[in-house]
Design a protein around this motif. Structure first.
Motif, PDB file in Angstrom:
ATOM      1  N   UNK A  41      24.585  11.231  35.179  1.00  0.00           N
ATOM      2  CA  UNK A  41      23.194  10.842  35.778  1.00  0.00           C
ATOM      3  C   UNK A  41      22.323  12.023  35.567  1.00  0.00           C
ATOM      4  N   UNK A  42      20.793  11.624  35.616  1.00  0.00           N
ATOM      5  CA  UNK A  42      19.910  12.589  35.288  1.00  0.00           C
ATOM      6  C   UNK A  42      18.682  12.537  36.232  1.00  0.00           C
ATOM      7  N   UNK A  43      18.172  13.667  36.681  1.00  0.00           N
ATOM      8  CA  UNK A  43      17.057  13.435  37.536  1.00  0.00           C
ATOM      9  C   UNK A  43      16.135  14.753  37.186  1.00  0.00           C
ATOM     10  N   UNK A  44      14.912  14.679  37.229  1.00  0.00           N
ATOM     11  CA  UNK A  44      13.872  15.538  36.700  1.00  0.00           C
ATOM     12  C   UNK A  44      12.801  15.391  37.943  1.00  0.00           C
ATOM     13  N   UNK A  45      12.353  16.753  38.517  1.00  0.00           N
ATOM     14  CA  UNK A  45      11.280  16.738  39.464  1.00  0.00           C
ATOM     15  C   UNK A  45      10.265  17.673  39.041  1.00  0.00           C
ATOM     16  N   UNK A  46       9.054  17.471  39.176  1.00  0.00           N
ATOM     17  CA  UNK A  46       8.055  18.430  39.141  1.00  0.00           C
ATOM     18  C   UNK A  46       7.827  18.713  40.538  1.00  0.00           C
ATOM     19  N   UNK A  47       7.347  20.162  40.739  1.00  0.00           N
ATOM     20  CA  UNK A  47       7.381  20.735  41.995  1.00  0.00           C
ATOM     21  C   UNK A  47       6.348  21.750  42.257  1.00  0.00           C
ATOM     22  N   UNK A  48       5.278  21.345  43.423  1.00  0.00           N
ATOM     23  CA  UNK A  48       4.514  22.292  43.866  1.00  0.00           C
ATOM     24  C   UNK A  48       4.946  23.293  44.142  1.00  0.00           C
ATOM     25  N   UNK A  49       4.684  24.648  43.542  1.00  0.00           N
ATOM     26  CA  UNK A  49       5.185  25.749  43.921  1.00  0.00           C
ATOM     27  C   UNK A  49       4.568  26.707  45.102  1.00  0.00           C
ATOM     28  N   UNK A  50       3.284  25.939  45.500  1.00  0.00           N
ATOM     29  CA  UNK A  50       2.529  26.334  46.776  1.00  0.00           C
ATOM     30  C   UNK A  50       1.991  27.905  46.355  1.00  0.00           C
TER      31      UNK A  50
END
Length: 256
Positions: A41-50
């Motif tokens: 399984x694979x997941x990718x997230x973009x993240x707001x680094x703040x």
């Protein structure tokens, strides 16, 4: 060659705001999980680094402040990330020196406990450097015979790292298809914390690797200079280093 696994292993890659493990933040994370039964399984997230992403960093991975402005923060994603990796060994490219330490900082900052006590890590870059001395793109070309498209995309880099490890196992007969063995092969030094401020000496005892107490036993320093522990806890050291030292101090108190 497929991987011989006794537990799941998560290949992962981070794109970040910079290379300071204690201060920089994740802007993208991709995890590719392989199970012993062959499921994936694979997941990718973009993240707001703040915090702002420096232009020179954006020039490397192409992720801008605008692109992540409406994405979740890592604190909001921390439970999902931890749930995906908590039962797994970890693998990556330069992961022992950068990705795992920075991920640990982010998880601890989000108040999600994390350590490596019951898992191993495999740094594919170390295998590559010990065998061939190249970069990730060159490794992909060398081992897999393909050009790495979208380099510095977390998902592309993660998948390339997975394919490289399988090809390395095909190529090198002396590499054992076992995660513990590969972890031992890719370990550069006997560090207790990720950042390398605490290491094990030849007798397996924790020592400081920096400052005025470099080479001294941690237990001895805490006996002779009790305030040193408090100074480290209040100084700008990685959270995981502080966690390790707290564990050593509690162990010492419990043995008295």
């Amino acid at each position: 060659m497929e991987l011989k696994l006794t537990r799941p292993i998560c290949f992962f890659d981070l794109e970040t705001t910079g290379i300071d493990v204690a201060r920089d933040r994740i802007v993208e994370i991709s995890i590719f999980k392989v199970y012993p039964n062959g499921n994936k399984e694979s997941k990718t997230w973009l993240v707001n680094p703040t915090i702002p992403i420096p232009p020179q960093t954006t020039a490397v991975h192409g992720i801008t402040d605008e692109k992540v402005a409406n994405e979740p923060t890592f604190k909001e994603l921390a439970t999902q990330v931890h749930n995906m990796i908590k039962d797994s060994d970890l693998a990556g490219f330069n992961s022992d020196r950068f990705d795992i330490p920075l991920l640990a900082e982010e998880l601890l900052r989000a108040e999600v406990d994390f350590d490596m006590k019951n898992r191993v890590s495999v740094d594919v870059q170390t295998i590559f450097h010990k065998m061939e001395e190249r970069t990730l793109s060159a490794a992909y070309k060398f081992y897999c015979g393909q050009t790495l498209e979208n380099a510095h995309s977390a998902e592309s880099d993660t998948m390339a790292t997975y394919e490289i490890l399988k090809s390395q196992l095909d190529r090198y007969d002396n590499l054992e298809n076992d995660m513990k063995s590969l972890s031992e092969f890719t370990t550069r030094k006997k560090s207790v914390d990720f950042a390398g401020f605490i290491a094990l000496n030849n007798e397996g005892k924790e020592i400081f690797t920096f400052g005025k107490h470099k080479g001294a036993l941690v237990d001895d320093v805490f006996d002779k200079e009790p305030g040193y522990f408090g100074w480290i806890q209040n100084a700008d050291f990685p959270l995981y280093t502080k966690k390790v030292l707290t564990g050593i101090k509690l162990r010492k108190l419990n043995t008295k």
